[in-house]
Each structure stands twice: as structure tokens, then as C-alpha cells.
Design a protein around this motif. Structure first.
Motif, PDB file in Angstrom:
ATOM      1  N   ASP A  58      20.322  -3.952   6.047  1.00 44.49           N
ATOM      2  CA  ASP A  58      19.654  -3.677   4.779  1.00 44.49           C
ATOM      3  C   ASP A  58      19.361  -2.182   4.743  1.00 44.49           C
ATOM      4  OD1 ASP A  58      18.058  -3.383   2.585  1.00 44.49           O
ATOM      5  OD2 ASP A  58      16.522  -4.827   3.217  1.00 44.49           O
ATOM      6  N   LEU A  59      20.121  -1.427   3.960  1.00 44.97           N
ATOM      7  CA  LEU A  59      19.961   0.031   3.948  1.00 44.97           C
ATOM      8  C   LEU A  59      18.641   0.471   3.339  1.00 44.97           C
ATOM      9  CD1 LEU A  59      23.547   1.336   3.108  1.00 44.97           C
ATOM     10  CD2 LEU A  59      22.396   1.179   5.316  1.00 44.97           C
ATOM     11  N   ASN A  60      17.956  -0.450   2.653  1.00 44.33           N
ATOM     12  CA  ASN A  60      16.621  -0.128   2.149  1.00 44.33           C
ATOM     13  C   ASN A  60      15.551  -0.335   3.208  1.00 44.33           C
ATOM     14  OD1 ASN A  60      17.219   0.590  -0.609  1.00 44.33           O
ATOM     15  ND2 ASN A  60      17.746  -1.564  -0.931  1.00 44.33           N
ATOM     16  N   SER A  61      15.919  -0.989   4.293  1.00 45.74           N
ATOM     17  CA  SER A  61      14.988  -1.217   5.399  1.00 45.74           C
ATOM     18  C   SER A  61      15.780  -1.415   6.691  1.00 45.74           C
ATOM     19  CB  SER A  61      14.122  -2.447   5.111  1.00 45.74           C
ATOM     20  OG  SER A  61      13.067  -2.560   6.043  1.00 45.74           O
ATOM     21  N   PRO A  62      16.557  -0.395   7.102  1.00 42.22           N
ATOM     22  CA  PRO A  62      17.479  -0.575   8.239  1.00 42.22           C
ATOM     23  C   PRO A  62      16.774  -0.890   9.541  1.00 42.22           C
ATOM     24  CG  PRO A  62      17.330   1.748   7.592  1.00 42.22           C
ATOM     25  CD  PRO A  62      16.638   0.963   6.534  1.00 42.22           C
ATOM     26  N   LEU A 483       0.885  -4.137   1.426  1.00 42.30           N
ATOM     27  CA  LEU A 483       1.186  -3.295   2.582  1.00 42.30           C
ATOM     28  C   LEU A 483       2.694  -3.106   2.783  1.00 42.30           C
ATOM     29  CD1 LEU A 483      -1.397  -4.585   5.239  1.00 42.30           C
ATOM     30  CD2 LEU A 483      -1.629  -2.703   3.611  1.00 42.30           C
ATOM     31  N   THR A 484       3.485  -3.495   1.792  1.00 45.11           N
ATOM     32  CA  THR A 484       4.932  -3.280   1.880  1.00 45.11           C
ATOM     33  C   THR A 484       5.226  -1.788   1.760  1.00 45.11           C
ATOM     34  OG1 THR A 484       5.322  -5.404   0.785  1.00 45.11           O
ATOM     35  CG2 THR A 484       7.179  -3.857   0.887  1.00 45.11           C
ATOM     36  N   PRO A 485       5.934  -1.204   2.722  1.00 43.51           N
ATOM     37  CA  PRO A 485       6.160   0.237   2.671  1.00 43.51           C
ATOM     38  C   PRO A 485       7.300   0.627   1.738  1.00 43.51           C
ATOM     39  CG  PRO A 485       7.185  -0.660   4.639  1.00 43.51           C
ATOM     40  CD  PRO A 485       6.479  -1.805   3.968  1.00 43.51           C
ATOM     41  N   VAL A 486       7.255   1.881   1.295  1.00 47.14           N
ATOM     42  CA  VAL A 486       8.376   2.499   0.603  1.00 47.14           C
ATOM     43  C   VAL A 486       9.163   3.264   1.661  1.00 47.14           C
ATOM     44  CG1 VAL A 486       9.078   4.196  -1.127  1.00 47.14           C
ATOM     45  CG2 VAL A 486       7.119   2.700  -1.569  1.00 47.14           C
ATOM     46  N   VAL A 487      10.439   2.916   1.828  1.00 48.50           N
ATOM     47  CA  VAL A 487      11.219   3.461   2.928  1.00 48.50           C
ATOM     48  C   VAL A 487      11.901   4.764   2.534  1.00 48.50           C
ATOM     49  CG1 VAL A 487      13.125   3.029   4.537  1.00 48.50           C
ATOM     50  CG2 VAL A 487      11.599   1.156   3.872  1.00 48.50           C
ATOM     51  N   LEU A 491       7.815   5.932   6.384  1.00 45.16           N
ATOM     52  CA  LEU A 491       7.366   4.763   5.630  1.00 45.16           C
ATOM     53  C   LEU A 491       6.061   5.087   4.927  1.00 45.16           C
ATOM     54  CD1 LEU A 491       8.033   1.791   8.097  1.00 45.16           C
ATOM     55  CD2 LEU A 491       9.572   2.831   6.436  1.00 45.16           C
ATOM     56  N   ASN A 492       6.109   5.190   3.607  1.00 42.84           N
ATOM     57  CA  ASN A 492       4.916   5.471   2.814  1.00 42.84           C
ATOM     58  C   ASN A 492       4.322   4.182   2.261  1.00 42.84           C
ATOM     59  OD1 ASN A 492       4.101   8.476   1.755  1.00 42.84           O
ATOM     60  ND2 ASN A 492       6.161   8.420   2.627  1.00 42.84           N
TER      61      ASN A 492
END
Length: 504
Positions: A58-62, A483-487, A491-492
Motif C-alpha cells: 500500500d503506497l499510501n502506508s508502505p 489517530l489515523t496518520p497522514v503519511v 506521519l502527521n
């Protein structure tokens, strides 16, 4: 005539199609040779031609995908990012062994296409060899001279704390986005060390510099840029690449203006910051006629960008996670504030108070562990052929030290997937260090500003909790805080607002 044009167009189209097919066949064949198994290589999933194992990531959350693969293939395994082989190190033992015990072998930096375009082996973060050694050594020496991690930095942070407290106070408890004020405050610390002075939060140039730094970190780790690094021919089609290029030009213009101003008032007897030290060394090398000096304009620009971006984003992001987690877990916030009130009272916290505030210190460490802001570290490469954990890894192989797997290692942490300050406390409530706490990485490429970041986090966090209670906006429960981060490269926290209510 129309018939002839049609036939020519058809022939041209057929020729182009045939050319594309030939190129793909050649590429597939060359890719297949790259996928050839070497003797005693780490295990890993079978790659597809051209794509490698991209469809399994998953390139949005490798980092999450790689952690899952580690469950199947173990603590040392390989994947193919497109046609490029990458060795992944997972878990505390393998990451520490590679970065510390094999520091030289795993100590080179992989410079992907994006950063190669901008750094050209200059600066600190994305360079190797003599340039990296010289720039890192010079930066460490001079940053320490200007108080990094020492009393000088403490005074700068305490001064800046007053400004951010004032900013939060102006809001009167209304919901607000913590991003800008927190990043401005943190950025002013590295700015005062690099340039010799802080900026006003209202300064348009400063605001744009900070915003561009955060945007670059977010875009630099996005899925489109990750694909561009594998398939550079995608570049002309990517808006994100054009944004990075535009930001780089603006950064160059702003930094050149700041450096020119400092150059005009340069005084060898009164060095104001890192830039002054660099300019004086550059001047000295030019006067002595030293050839091929590394103290040139490109290294100055790139090193300043490295220091500014790293000094702004990482600590600012961690502090924002901290405030969000306090609003998410108000009972933990209450315990922190009780300890601060009991030990410090209303006076300004200082670094020496850390050992008197074990619970607060444990909470800060747990924030760093859970925030996990650099989950894959920055990629390394092997400097030579190396035999590691029974496997053979060739020179020049890209290596991902999976820091998220260290900070969540189930064999090292009692409850790795929950926010639990007790990870850093013993039965008597005393603070305890944990070997698997590696948010700053380790070895030769350990974070240059670790001592400064630790000081900033303690002083900013403690002072803000001393003056404000943080809570969700009206109508939003603590359970609803996401608490889901922005990658990105870091990780923001997801976009959110908090209320900072002044404590009596």
C-alpha cells in the motif's frame, strides 16, 4: 491525398506501437535479470516483471504493508520496489544489529531520484562520502557551539515558550488547528541557531518558509512521488513533482536573501549562528586558495534546508501528536498536570526538572513511540558486500530499517499497539529507559538534532500542559478524535482542531 495521409498515419501509429512493444520486451528481459536470485539472499515474496512487489504494498502506508510481510518472511527479507531490490530490516534486534553493530556496512544513504534532483550529493541528509562526513562534522561542532542541547538552547526555547503561550491564550479556548502555531514555535528554535535570530509568527516570509517545509515533507513521501522515484518517466505528468520543484526555487530565493543579509554584516568576532560560521569557513578557504573546498554555496544552501526542514517538521509533528493524545486520553493529561503542579507549581519548567517528573517524561517518550513519525527511517544502502544474519547482501543494496517495527515490537513492549506510559515506568513509578526506543534511529545516521529535539519536546510539552487543558471541540468526544496518520516522509496527525483552555 486523404487516403495517403490516412495510410501514413496508420503506418506511423503502427510503428510507434511496435516500438513501445519492443521497448517493453527489452525492459521486461532486463528486469527479469535483476530479479534473478543470488546465492543465500534474504527470502521475500515473488516479484512480477517490471512492477516487482508493488501490488503487494500500500503506497499510501508502505510501512504497514512491510510489517505484514515481516510476519511471513522474518526480520530480514527482500522486496522489489519496481525493478529495484530492497532489503527490509524488521524488529528491534535486526535493526539495532545492522545500524549499530554493522554501522559502517549499513551506513550509506540511498538517494532516491527526488532528492538527487535537489541535493546533488550536497548537504547532510542526502549525501555520502567525504561531503557527508565533512558537513555532518561541521554542523555538529557548530550547532553545539550555538547551544544545541545545552544551556543556550534551553534559554531560546524558554523564550519561545512565552510567545506560543501568548498565541494559545489569544484564542480564548476556541477550537483551533495546532499546526501553524506549534510549527512556528519549533521552527524558531532551529532558525535562531541557524540564522542567529527568531522570526515573528506574523512574518509572511517566515510563514511561507515553514508552510513549504511541511508541504515538502508531506508530498515527498506521497504515493505519486514514491512511484516517480521508481519510474522517473512519470515525472512530467505529476503535479506533486512540479510543486516540489516550485518550492525548491522559492526556498533558494528566500535563503539566498537571508544569507546575503548576514553576509553584509558578517563579523568574525561575533558569530550569530550556523550560517555565519559557514560563511567564515568559506571565506577562509577562498583566501587560502584551497581547491575543491566543500564549503561552497550549494553545500550551504542544502545544509540550511536540511537543518530547517528537519528541525521544524519532526519536533513540531511530535508535539502536535502529544497535544492530540492528551485530548484523546484526558485521564493521562490529568496525571501529567497533577505531577507538574505538585513538583513545579507556577514557575517555568527547566531541563533539570525532567528527572523530578518521571510520569511526564514517560508520557513524552510514549508519545514519541506511538506517534512513530519516521516509520521507515530514511533509506540506507550497503557500503560493501555484507553477510548479515546468515544472509548475503550485495554492496549498493537499498535497505529499509523499519523503525515502526521496532517501536511496536511485540517482544519488546508489553502493549505495543496502545498508548501506555507505563512502558517507561517501573513498579515504583520511576522512569526507566527502554532499549527498543529508537525514534531517532541509531548508528552513523542517527538524527543530528536528537539532543535539541529531546529538550524542545520536554520544555514545550511541560509548559503547555502547565498553562492549558487540551480537549476536543464542543460536540466532539475524546473517542471521536482520529489517530489515523497522514503519511508523508513523516506521519502527521490527520487534520483536527483542539481547544486550549487556560488553567486557573
Amino acid at each position: 491525398m486523404a487516403l495517403v495521409e490516412g495510410l501514413l498515419l496508420q503506418a506511423t501509429s503502427t510503428g510507434l506501437l511496435l516500438g513501445v512493444v519492443v521497448l517493453l520486451v527489452v525492459y521486461f528481459l532486463s528486469s527479469a535479470s535483476r530479479f534473478k536470485e543470488e546465492d543465500n539472499e534474504p527470502p521475500g515474496p515473488k516479484p512480477l516483471p517490471l512492477l516487482g512487489n508493488l501490488l503487494q504494498l500500500d503506497l499510501n502506508s508502505p510501512h504497514e504493508s512491510l510489517c505484514e510481510l515481516a510476519k511471513t518472511y522474518g526480520p530480514v527479507f527482500k522486496v522489489y520496489i519496481g525493478p529495484k531490490k530492497v532489503v527490509v530490516l524488521a524488529g528491534y534486534k535486526s535493526v539495532k544489529q545492522a545500524l549499530v553493530n554493522y554501522a559502517e556496512e549499513f551506513g550509506e544513504r540511498e538517494i532516491v531520484r527526488t532528492f538527487k534532483n535537489f541535493s546533488e550529493n550536497h548537504g547532510i541528509l542526502f549525501s555520502n562520502g567525504e561531503n557527508w562526513k565533512e558537513m555532518r562534522r561541521f554542523a555538529l561542532t557548530n550547532l553545539r557551539d550555538f547551544g544545541m542541547g545545552k544551556r543556550g538552547s534551553e534559554e531560546k526555547i524558554i523564550e519561545e515558550i512565552q510567545y506560543i503561550i501568548e498565541e494559545f491564550g489569544k484564542l480564548g479556548g476556541a477550537p483551533f488547528d495546532t499546526t501553524k502555531p506549534v510549527n512556528y514555535a519549533v521552527s524558531n528554535i532551529i532558525s535562531s541557531i541557524v540564522y542567529g535570530s527568531r522570526f515573528e509568527y506574523s512574518d509572511p516570509r517566515f510563514k511561507q518558509m515553514v508552510n513549504r517545509a511541511n508541504e515538502n515533507v508531506r508530498i515527498g513521501g506521497s504515493a505519486p512521488i514514491r512511484l516517480y522515484n521508481v519510474f522517473p518517466w512519470l515525472g512530467p505528468f505529476l503535479k506533486s513533482k512540479r510543486t516540489l520543484e516550485r518550492n525548491a526555487e522559492k526556498n533558494k530565493k528566500e535563503i539566498n536573501q537571508l544569507v546575503s543579509t548576514l553576509q553584509e554584516t558578517l563579523n568574525p568576532d561575533d558569530r550569530r549562528g550556523f550560517v555565519d560560521s559557514f560563511l567564515l569557513r568559506k571565506q577562509s578557504d577562498e583566501t587560502s586558495g584551497k581547491k575543491n573546498s566543500l564549503f561552497n554555496e550549494k553545500n550551504l544552501f542544502t545544509t540550511v534546508v536540511n537543518l530547517f526542514v528537519a528541525g521544524t517538521d519532526t519536533t513540531g509533528t511530535t508535539l502536535r501528536w502529544g497535544l492530540l493524545l492528551m485530548a484523546k486520553y484526558p485521564h493521562i493529561q490529568d496525571c501529567v498536570q497533577e505531577e507538574i503542579d505538585r513538583v513545579i507549581g507556577s514557575r517555568q519548567a527547566v531541563v533539570e526538572d525532567r528527572k523530578k517528573l518521571p510520569y511526564t517524561d514517560a508520557v513524552i517518550h510514549e508519545i514519541q513511540r506511538v506517534a512513530n513519525i519516521v516509520p521507515m527511517s530514511l533509506p540506507h544502502t550497503t557500503s560493501c558486500d555484507v553477510h548479515f544474519n546468515g544472509f548475503f547482501i550485495k554492496k549498493g543494496t537499498t535497505v529499509y530499517p523499519l523503525l515502526t517495527s521496532v517501536l511496536r515490537d511485540e517482544s519488546e513492549w508489553e502493549s505495543p499497539h496502545t498508548f501506555n506510559p507505563a512502558h517507561f515506568l517501573d513498579a515504583q513509578g520511576r522512569f526507566v529507559k527502554r532499549d527498543a526506543f529508537l525514534p531517532f534511529s541509531a548508528g552513523r545516521r542517527v538524527c543530528l538534532g536528537e539532543s535539541l529535539a529531546r529538550m524542545e519536546l520536554f520544555l514545550f510539552f511541560t509548559s503547555l500542559l502547565q498553562h492549558f487543558h487540551f480537549s476536543p471541540p464542543p460536540g466532539v468526544s475524546a473517542d471521536q478524535l482520529d489517530l489515523t496518520p497522514v503519511v508523508g516522509l513523516t506521519l502527521n496527525p490527520s487534520p483536527h482542531k483542539l481547544c486550549a483552555v487556560k488553567r486557573s
